[in-house]
Design a protein around this motif. Sequence first.
Motif, PDB file in Angstrom:
ATOM      1  N   LEU A 122       2.363   1.671  -3.446  1.00  0.00           N
ATOM      2  CA  LEU A 122       1.349   2.042  -4.429  1.00  0.00           C
ATOM      3  C   LEU A 122       0.876   3.487  -4.212  1.00  0.00           C
ATOM      4  O   LEU A 122       0.671   4.234  -5.175  1.00  0.00           O
ATOM      5  CB  LEU A 122       0.171   1.077  -4.357  1.00  0.00           C
ATOM      6  CG  LEU A 122      -0.884   1.231  -5.465  1.00  0.00           C
ATOM      7  CD1 LEU A 122      -0.263   1.044  -6.847  1.00  0.00           C
ATOM      8  CD2 LEU A 122      -2.015   0.232  -5.265  1.00  0.00           C
ATOM      9  N   ASP A 123       0.720   3.885  -2.946  1.00  0.00           N
ATOM     10  CA  ASP A 123       0.342   5.268  -2.649  1.00  0.00           C
ATOM     11  C   ASP A 123       1.401   6.225  -3.169  1.00  0.00           C
ATOM     12  O   ASP A 123       1.075   7.307  -3.693  1.00  0.00           O
ATOM     13  CB  ASP A 123       0.150   5.467  -1.144  1.00  0.00           C
ATOM     14  CG  ASP A 123      -1.139   4.838  -0.628  1.00  0.00           C
ATOM     15  OD1 ASP A 123      -1.984   4.451  -1.467  1.00  0.00           O
ATOM     16  OD2 ASP A 123      -1.281   4.719   0.601  1.00  0.00           O
ATOM     17  N   TYR A 124       2.659   5.841  -3.003  1.00  0.00           N
ATOM     18  CA  TYR A 124       3.751   6.681  -3.500  1.00  0.00           C
ATOM     19  C   TYR A 124       3.667   6.817  -5.018  1.00  0.00           C
ATOM     20  O   TYR A 124       3.790   7.913  -5.569  1.00  0.00           O
ATOM     21  CB  TYR A 124       5.093   6.062  -3.104  1.00  0.00           C
ATOM     22  CG  TYR A 124       6.290   6.795  -3.669  1.00  0.00           C
ATOM     23  CD1 TYR A 124       6.802   7.925  -3.045  1.00  0.00           C
ATOM     24  CD2 TYR A 124       6.905   6.359  -4.834  1.00  0.00           C
ATOM     25  CE1 TYR A 124       7.896   8.604  -3.566  1.00  0.00           C
ATOM     26  CE2 TYR A 124       7.990   7.029  -5.374  1.00  0.00           C
ATOM     27  CZ  TYR A 124       8.493   8.148  -4.724  1.00  0.00           C
ATOM     28  OH  TYR A 124       9.562   8.812  -5.259  1.00  0.00           O
TER      29      TYR A 124
ATOM     30  N   PRO B  21      -0.748  10.690 -10.666  1.00  0.00           N
ATOM     31  CA  PRO B  21      -2.151  10.581 -10.230  1.00  0.00           C
ATOM     32  C   PRO B  21      -3.129  10.196 -11.337  1.00  0.00           C
ATOM     33  O   PRO B  21      -4.215   9.704 -11.046  1.00  0.00           O
ATOM     34  CB  PRO B  21      -2.451  11.988  -9.687  1.00  0.00           C
ATOM     35  CG  PRO B  21      -1.460  12.880 -10.359  1.00  0.00           C
ATOM     36  CD  PRO B  21      -0.226  12.056 -10.528  1.00  0.00           C
TER      37      PRO B  21
ATOM     38  N   ASN C 141       0.995   6.466  -6.924  1.00  0.00           N
ATOM     39  CA  ASN C 141      -0.183   7.247  -7.283  1.00  0.00           C
ATOM     40  C   ASN C 141       0.013   8.738  -7.041  1.00  0.00           C
ATOM     41  O   ASN C 141      -0.547   9.577  -7.749  1.00  0.00           O
ATOM     42  CB  ASN C 141      -1.408   6.748  -6.509  1.00  0.00           C
ATOM     43  CG  ASN C 141      -1.889   5.390  -6.996  1.00  0.00           C
ATOM     44  OD1 ASN C 141      -1.694   5.035  -8.155  1.00  0.00           O
ATOM     45  ND2 ASN C 141      -2.500   4.616  -6.119  1.00  0.00           N
ATOM     46  N   SER C 142       0.818   9.076  -6.025  1.00  0.00           N
ATOM     47  CA  SER C 142       1.092  10.493  -5.772  1.00  0.00           C
ATOM     48  C   SER C 142       1.982  11.083  -6.854  1.00  0.00           C
ATOM     49  O   SER C 142       1.882  12.270  -7.170  1.00  0.00           O
ATOM     50  CB  SER C 142       1.745  10.669  -4.393  1.00  0.00           C
ATOM     51  OG  SER C 142       3.074  10.148  -4.391  1.00  0.00           O
TER      52      SER C 142
ATOM     53  N   PRO D 249       9.758   4.929   1.979  1.00  0.00           N
ATOM     54  CA  PRO D 249       8.856   4.321   1.002  1.00  0.00           C
ATOM     55  C   PRO D 249       9.577   3.885  -0.268  1.00  0.00           C
ATOM     56  O   PRO D 249       9.270   2.844  -0.826  1.00  0.00           O
ATOM     57  CB  PRO D 249       7.849   5.432   0.722  1.00  0.00           C
ATOM     58  CG  PRO D 249       7.859   6.274   1.945  1.00  0.00           C
ATOM     59  CD  PRO D 249       9.261   6.224   2.440  1.00  0.00           C
TER      60      PRO D 249
ATOM     61  N   LYS E 128       0.837  -1.207   0.000  1.00  0.00           N
ATOM     62  CA  LYS E 128       0.000   0.000   0.000  1.00  0.00           C
ATOM     63  C   LYS E 128       0.867   1.251   0.000  1.00  0.00           C
ATOM     64  O   LYS E 128       0.583   2.232  -0.714  1.00  0.00           O
ATOM     65  CB  LYS E 128      -0.929  -0.010   1.213  1.00  0.00           C
ATOM     66  CG  LYS E 128      -1.905   1.171   1.226  1.00  0.00           C
ATOM     67  CD  LYS E 128      -2.838   1.092   2.419  1.00  0.00           C
ATOM     68  CE  LYS E 128      -3.893   2.200   2.354  1.00  0.00           C
ATOM     69  NZ  LYS E 128      -3.310   3.543   2.255  1.00  0.00           N
ATOM     70  N   ILE E 129       1.931   1.247   0.798  1.00  0.00           N
ATOM     71  CA  ILE E 129       2.816   2.421   0.862  1.00  0.00           C
ATOM     72  C   ILE E 129       3.439   2.692  -0.493  1.00  0.00           C
ATOM     73  O   ILE E 129       3.471   3.829  -0.967  1.00  0.00           O
ATOM     74  CB  ILE E 129       3.914   2.208   1.933  1.00  0.00           C
ATOM     75  CG1 ILE E 129       3.289   2.213   3.328  1.00  0.00           C
ATOM     76  CG2 ILE E 129       4.972   3.290   1.832  1.00  0.00           C
ATOM     77  CD1 ILE E 129       4.245   1.837   4.432  1.00  0.00           C
TER      78      ILE E 129
ATOM     79  N   LYS F 253      -0.840  -5.320 -10.107  1.00  0.00           N
ATOM     80  CA  LYS F 253       0.360  -5.056  -9.320  1.00  0.00           C
ATOM     81  C   LYS F 253       0.888  -6.364  -8.744  1.00  0.00           C
ATOM     82  O   LYS F 253       0.151  -7.333  -8.590  1.00  0.00           O
ATOM     83  CB  LYS F 253       0.074  -4.062  -8.206  1.00  0.00           C
ATOM     84  CG  LYS F 253      -1.009  -4.476  -7.231  1.00  0.00           C
ATOM     85  CD  LYS F 253      -1.356  -3.335  -6.288  1.00  0.00           C
ATOM     86  CE  LYS F 253      -2.366  -3.767  -5.238  1.00  0.00           C
ATOM     87  NZ  LYS F 253      -3.632  -4.206  -5.812  1.00  0.00           N
TER      88      LYS F 253
END
Length: 321
Positions: free
Chosen positions: A191-193, A199, A195-196, A257, A188-189, A206
Amino acid sequence: MKASWQRGWRPMKRLLYIIIGLVFLISVGCNKSISDDEKTAENYVKSQGYEITSRFGEVDKYTLEKSKLYGGTASIPYQQVWGVQEIKPDEYFGKEIVVYGFTVQNHPLQKRDKNAKNGVNLYVMLSDGEVIGGYSYPNADVVGAYSSIDGRTLEEVTGLSFQQWQENWKKKYGQDSVTQNVYTGQEKILLDYFNSKYPNSVVTDKCLVDVDNDGLEELLVALNTYSGINKTQEEEARKNGFDMRYVGIIFPKGENPTESLIVLGKIVEKGMRFEGSDLFVVETKENKTDQVKVKMNNQNGKEDYFTVKVSLNKDGTKNIQ
């Protein structure tokens, strides 16, 4: 009259013969035990209707522990082997597993794998002197995953996609692994990185895998759209009748991350897309991740692969292709 040393030698000579005889008997006894196990494996192979063309003898012996089934690249061969068994590995934790190898003909894998034209290497697993399962592989110098003892894929044995099986396996056997998820919620970390950073990108699939064999799992993402710097390259490809497909790799480093994020692009035939939830195929060589293939297809069912290979230089930098 004989010398005293000659008289003393006689009983010593008899004792020496007795010792040699005992050693021989012990040796024969031990060899018999090993031969019995191999004979059991051989009889099993013949009972399945396969013709044995060569024997490798004992190829592996280990005590099965949960730690062997998940965590780092060393666990990949055991995951492949136990993933295609009808039995559950849990039943054999703490037990010794002995494996005997044979090359055979008349095996189902020869009909479905062109690499098996020279026969199939069959590996029979025993525990406590009984056959508990086995696995097969083409008799060729090729990279890939093991099949079941009768030549079925992991998906055919389990009835699951590779992605589904991998998630289930990780939940069941990965909880006690030292190398599993360097920090909580690694996927999750990462993937969040991603996406940031991008975007507007659409992540089709994945996969966590140690693609550079450094002991840390990288996150690979397959993208059907991409909002990065290669927009111009994508437009140029479309003008020439091609599409761009993208794969992102996020490299973790300690508690940070990321170490880096790299997006690879490849010009492919028009209409090829990343679709489905079973796109990533991890291939191993010498117990290490050799490459990751990402499956693409078009609406007519044609398939192609986007291949990702990562190697480490002596100075720690990476070669990615």
